[in-house]
Design a protein around this motif. Sequence first.
Motif, short mmCIF file in Angstrom:
data_model
loop_
_atom_site.label_atom_id
_atom_site.label_comp_id
_atom_site.label_asym_id
_atom_site.label_seq_id
_atom_site.Cartn_x
_atom_site.Cartn_y
_atom_site.Cartn_z
N PRO A 63 61.38 46.43 92.94
CA PRO A 63 62.24 45.16 92.34
C PRO A 63 60.75 43.92 91.83
O PRO A 63 61.56 43.84 90.76
CB PRO A 63 62.67 44.70 93.88
N MET A 64 60.06 44.06 92.64
CA MET A 64 59.04 43.30 91.78
C MET A 64 58.78 42.92 89.95
O MET A 64 58.65 43.64 89.41
CB MET A 64 57.99 42.68 92.15
N ILE A 65 58.28 45.13 90.36
CA ILE A 65 57.96 45.56 89.20
C ILE A 65 59.14 45.83 88.40
O ILE A 65 58.34 45.60 86.98
CB ILE A 65 57.25 47.33 89.86
N ASP A 66 60.18 45.98 88.85
CA ASP A 66 61.10 46.06 87.91
C ASP A 66 61.41 44.70 87.36
O ASP A 66 61.47 44.16 85.74
CB ASP A 66 63.01 46.66 88.54
N MET A 67 60.99 43.17 88.08
CA MET A 67 61.39 42.23 86.48
C MET A 67 60.61 41.82 85.81
O MET A 67 60.47 41.48 84.86
CB MET A 67 61.53 41.39 87.98
N ALA A 68 59.17 42.39 86.20
CA ALA A 68 57.94 42.06 85.97
C ALA A 68 58.27 42.89 84.22
O ALA A 68 57.47 42.54 83.21
CB ALA A 68 56.39 42.59 86.47
N LYS A 69 58.51 44.04 84.11
CA LYS A 69 58.57 44.50 83.52
C LYS A 69 60.03 44.76 82.01
O LYS A 69 59.38 44.27 81.46
CB LYS A 69 59.23 46.52 84.00
N LYS A 70 60.37 43.97 82.94
CA LYS A 70 62.11 43.06 82.32
C LYS A 70 61.38 41.75 81.03
O LYS A 70 61.42 41.33 80.71
CB LYS A 70 63.02 42.98 83.17
N LEU A 71 60.56 41.05 81.98
CA LEU A 71 59.88 39.98 81.89
C LEU A 71 58.89 40.93 80.09
O LEU A 71 59.07 39.51 79.72
CB LEU A 71 59.30 39.11 82.72
N GLU A 72 58.06 41.58 80.29
CA GLU A 72 57.18 41.57 79.55
C GLU A 72 57.87 42.15 78.01
O GLU A 72 57.79 41.81 77.53
CB GLU A 72 56.16 43.17 80.18
N ALA A 73 59.16 43.12 78.10
CA ALA A 73 59.97 43.53 77.28
C ALA A 73 60.52 42.77 76.30
O ALA A 73 61.00 42.62 75.45
CB ALA A 73 60.79 44.77 77.71
N LEU A 74 60.78 40.88 77.59
CA LEU A 74 61.54 39.80 76.62
C LEU A 74 59.89 39.33 76.00
O LEU A 74 60.93 38.29 75.53
CB LEU A 74 62.66 38.65 77.67
N GLY A 75 59.51 40.25 76.54
CA GLY A 75 57.79 39.09 75.31
C GLY A 75 57.44 38.18 76.29
O GLY A 75 56.55 37.45 75.29
N VAL A 76 56.98 37.75 76.81
CA VAL A 76 56.32 36.90 78.03
C VAL A 76 54.87 37.34 77.56
O VAL A 76 54.48 38.32 77.75
CB VAL A 76 56.54 36.75 79.72
N CYS A 77 54.67 36.33 77.48
CA CYS A 77 52.39 35.93 77.44
C CYS A 77 51.96 35.81 78.47
O CYS A 77 50.91 36.82 78.56
CB CYS A 77 52.10 34.89 76.46
N ALA A 78 52.92 35.80 79.53
CA ALA A 78 52.15 35.89 80.87
C ALA A 78 52.98 36.02 82.18
O ALA A 78 54.13 35.35 81.88
CB ALA A 78 51.07 34.84 81.47
N ILE A 79 53.05 36.43 83.37
CA ILE A 79 53.63 35.88 84.30
C ILE A 79 53.29 35.82 85.88
O ILE A 79 52.03 36.58 85.73
CB ILE A 79 54.15 37.70 84.57
N GLY A 80 54.12 35.18 86.51
CA GLY A 80 53.82 34.50 87.67
C GLY A 80 54.95 34.56 88.76
O GLY A 80 55.61 34.95 88.33
N THR A 81 54.99 34.99 89.65
CA THR A 81 55.93 35.12 90.82
C THR A 81 54.89 33.53 92.21
O THR A 81 54.15 33.35 92.45
CB THR A 81 55.48 35.79 91.79
N PRO A 82 56.30 32.55 91.87
CA PRO A 82 56.08 31.58 93.25
C PRO A 82 55.81 32.37 94.74
O PRO A 82 56.76 31.10 95.51
CB PRO A 82 57.12 30.76 93.01
N CYS A 83 55.37 33.11 95.18
CA CYS A 83 55.04 33.15 96.49
C CYS A 83 53.41 34.28 96.76
O CYS A 83 53.51 35.19 95.83
CB CYS A 83 55.87 34.26 96.80
N VAL A 84 52.67 33.86 97.55
CA VAL A 84 50.84 34.14 97.91
C VAL A 84 51.65 35.55 98.50
O VAL A 84 50.74 36.00 97.99
CB VAL A 84 50.98 33.11 98.75
N THR A 85 52.21 35.24 99.43
CA THR A 85 52.49 36.14 99.97
C THR A 85 52.36 37.59 99.57
O THR A 85 51.59 39.18 99.53
CB THR A 85 53.61 36.91 101.25
N ALA A 86 53.21 37.90 97.98
CA ALA A 86 53.65 39.15 97.09
C ALA A 86 51.69 39.73 96.24
O ALA A 86 51.76 40.54 95.57
CB ALA A 86 54.31 38.25 95.91
N HIS A 87 51.48 38.71 96.43
CA HIS A 87 50.11 38.72 95.57
C HIS A 87 48.97 40.19 96.74
O HIS A 87 48.24 40.47 96.14
CB HIS A 87 48.97 37.57 95.80
N SER A 88 49.40 40.32 97.71
CA SER A 88 49.09 41.30 98.49
C SER A 88 49.52 42.67 97.43
O SER A 88 49.04 43.24 97.67
CB SER A 88 50.18 41.38 100.13
#
Length: 238
Positions: A63-88
């Motif tokens: 689901p995180m990859i799904d959101m990342a791809k959708k954000l990229e398709a919407l034209g964002v210049c950078a992505i982040g997530t407010p979850c440190v553990t997800a950086h695993s």
Amino acid sequence: MNSFGIIGGLGPMATAYLLELIIDMTDAKTDQEHLDAIIFNRPSVPDRTAYILDHSKPSPVPPMIDMAKKLEALGVCAIGTPCVTAHSFHEELQRSVNVPFINMVQETAAYLKNAGCKKAGIMATTGTVHNGLFQRALSEIGLSYALPDDAMQQYVMSLIYDCVKAGEPADMEKFRTVSDALRKEGCDAIILGCTELSIIKRDNAIGSGYLDALEVLAHAAILACGKKIKPKYISLLN
């Protein structure tokens, strides 16, 4: 205008606070001078620590990859997530898109290095500690670190799950006990390495010598999208 994409809901309160930090830190005099942001607030993403400790649990990565791809398709210049553990899963997430996925763990370690820190205490989820996220990032740039012992780590997890994620007030006696133990290990700064701990810093007078990883992420997002930081937020380590 450049937009910042946020993979949110991990957790919901941390996501709301990240947006608040970005707004507060941006040196803007009008609405139009603020940073555009696109947020997917999806708290249904499986728990990151649970999956790291037991791979039979549902994975948060698809689901995180799904959101990342959708954000990229919407034209964002950078992505982040407010979850440190997800950086695993940062490398996998970064490979899924062609825009920068800000690594708040590495950004936090670099900030401490630039601030002259010698030894950092790490307060984070057991998943983050288990995967050695901050330990590796700090070691790679020549900084030493200390971790809470098992009893203190249980206090940290209680602060995160029993307090903030449950919508309850923080047990500040536990917070101070963990902090004091890390200071006794010679730490000249303590990383608030879980974004639920950021909420504790927001809502309580915790004193000096802490670096909030969520504030570091907000800082990096503003700069990545071409905006300026308010002078009072140039320094995040007080």
